[in-house]
Enzyme design. Structure first.
Site, short mmCIF file in Angstrom:
data_model
loop_
_atom_site.label_atom_id
_atom_site.label_comp_id
_atom_site.label_asym_id
_atom_site.label_seq_id
_atom_site.Cartn_x
_atom_site.Cartn_y
_atom_site.Cartn_z
N HIS A 62 0.81 -1.21 0.00
CA HIS A 62 0.00 0.00 0.00
C HIS A 62 0.85 1.26 0.00
O HIS A 62 1.94 1.28 0.55
CB HIS A 62 -0.89 0.04 1.25
CG HIS A 62 -1.78 -1.14 1.39
ND1 HIS A 62 -2.19 -1.61 2.61
CD2 HIS A 62 -2.35 -1.96 0.48
CE1 HIS A 62 -2.98 -2.66 2.45
NE2 HIS A 62 -3.08 -2.89 1.16
N LYS A 71 6.14 6.32 7.32
CA LYS A 71 5.62 5.44 8.37
C LYS A 71 6.76 4.94 9.24
O LYS A 71 7.82 4.57 8.74
CB LYS A 71 4.92 4.22 7.76
CG LYS A 71 3.70 4.54 6.95
CD LYS A 71 3.11 3.29 6.32
CE LYS A 71 1.90 3.62 5.45
NZ LYS A 71 1.37 2.42 4.80
N TYR A 131 1.81 1.61 13.72
CA TYR A 131 2.58 2.52 12.89
C TYR A 131 2.11 3.96 13.03
O TYR A 131 0.93 4.23 13.17
CB TYR A 131 2.64 2.09 11.43
CG TYR A 131 1.34 1.86 10.71
CD1 TYR A 131 0.87 2.76 9.77
CD2 TYR A 131 0.58 0.71 10.94
CE1 TYR A 131 -0.30 2.54 9.07
CE2 TYR A 131 -0.59 0.48 10.25
CZ TYR A 131 -1.03 1.40 9.32
OH TYR A 131 -2.20 1.18 8.64
N ASP A 168 -6.50 -5.92 -1.79
CA ASP A 168 -5.17 -6.45 -2.07
C ASP A 168 -5.18 -7.47 -3.21
O ASP A 168 -4.21 -7.58 -3.95
CB ASP A 168 -4.55 -7.04 -0.82
CG ASP A 168 -4.22 -5.97 0.22
OD1 ASP A 168 -4.19 -4.78 -0.14
OD2 ASP A 168 -4.00 -6.32 1.39
#
Length: 181
Positions: A62, A71, A131, A168
């Site tokens: 992603h 991130k 995250y 996905d």
């Protein structure tokens, strides 16, 4: 804090110093000043995310093509194989990927600057993944690269077929993906 450079330019593995005794352990999981010194930039985080997944769940690859997110990722329970893919056309490591085991045992974190795609697969019975992001989630700008793209040849360390979301399953091949300048 120990820092390892990765094969991807600007992407780092960060390992905190853990202080343990008979009572348990303590470590500083984040320090803005130290983080900025390590990355040689003034990053600010605006959102924290927490996911829980079972064995074999694969999330990724992603990224957001606009409002690109940096991130800082880590695992607080279980173990995952974490994958980062450089999507910056101007980078010498464009189109290259890097993977690392993250677990509640090794306490490693990965700094993924804006301009990279990210994914992970759960190797333990369950895993909790945390995250921090440098920009807010913008679903209209979210993109997904096919996790098993043959040109990338990512070794996900799978033992069987992964469990995927519909999003996905519909990821685009790397050659058709929108990338950064």
């Amino acid at each position: 804090m120990r820092v390892e450079k990765t094969p991807l330019e600007d992407c780092l593995v960060i390992e905190p110093i853990v202080y343990g005794d008979s009572r348990g352990f303590f470590y500083e999981s984040f320090n803005q000043k130290k983080f900025n010194e390590l990355t040689k930039a003034d990053w600010r985080f605006v959102q924290d995310n927490h996911s829980m997944s079972g064995r074999g769940v694969l999330r990724g690859l992603h990224y957001q093509i606009k409002n690109a997110q940096g991130k800082l990722v880590r695992v607080v329970r279980g173990e995952v194989f974490d994958v980062v893919l450089d999507l910056r056309k101007s980078s010498p490591t464009f189109g290259k990927w890097f993977g690392v085991l993250l677990s509640s045992e090794n306490n490693k974190q990965v700094w993924i600057p804006p301009g990279f795609a990210h994914g992970f697969v759960v190797l333990s019975e369950q895993a909790e993944f945390l995250y921090k992001t440098t920009d807010f989630y913008a679903p209209e700008h979210e993109r997904c690269i096919l996790w098993n793209d043959p040109t990338l040849n990512i070794d996900w360390r799978l033992s069987g077929e992964p469990i995927l979301s519909e999003k996905d399953k519909l990821g685009v091949p790397f050659v058709r993906a929108e990338v950064y300048p």
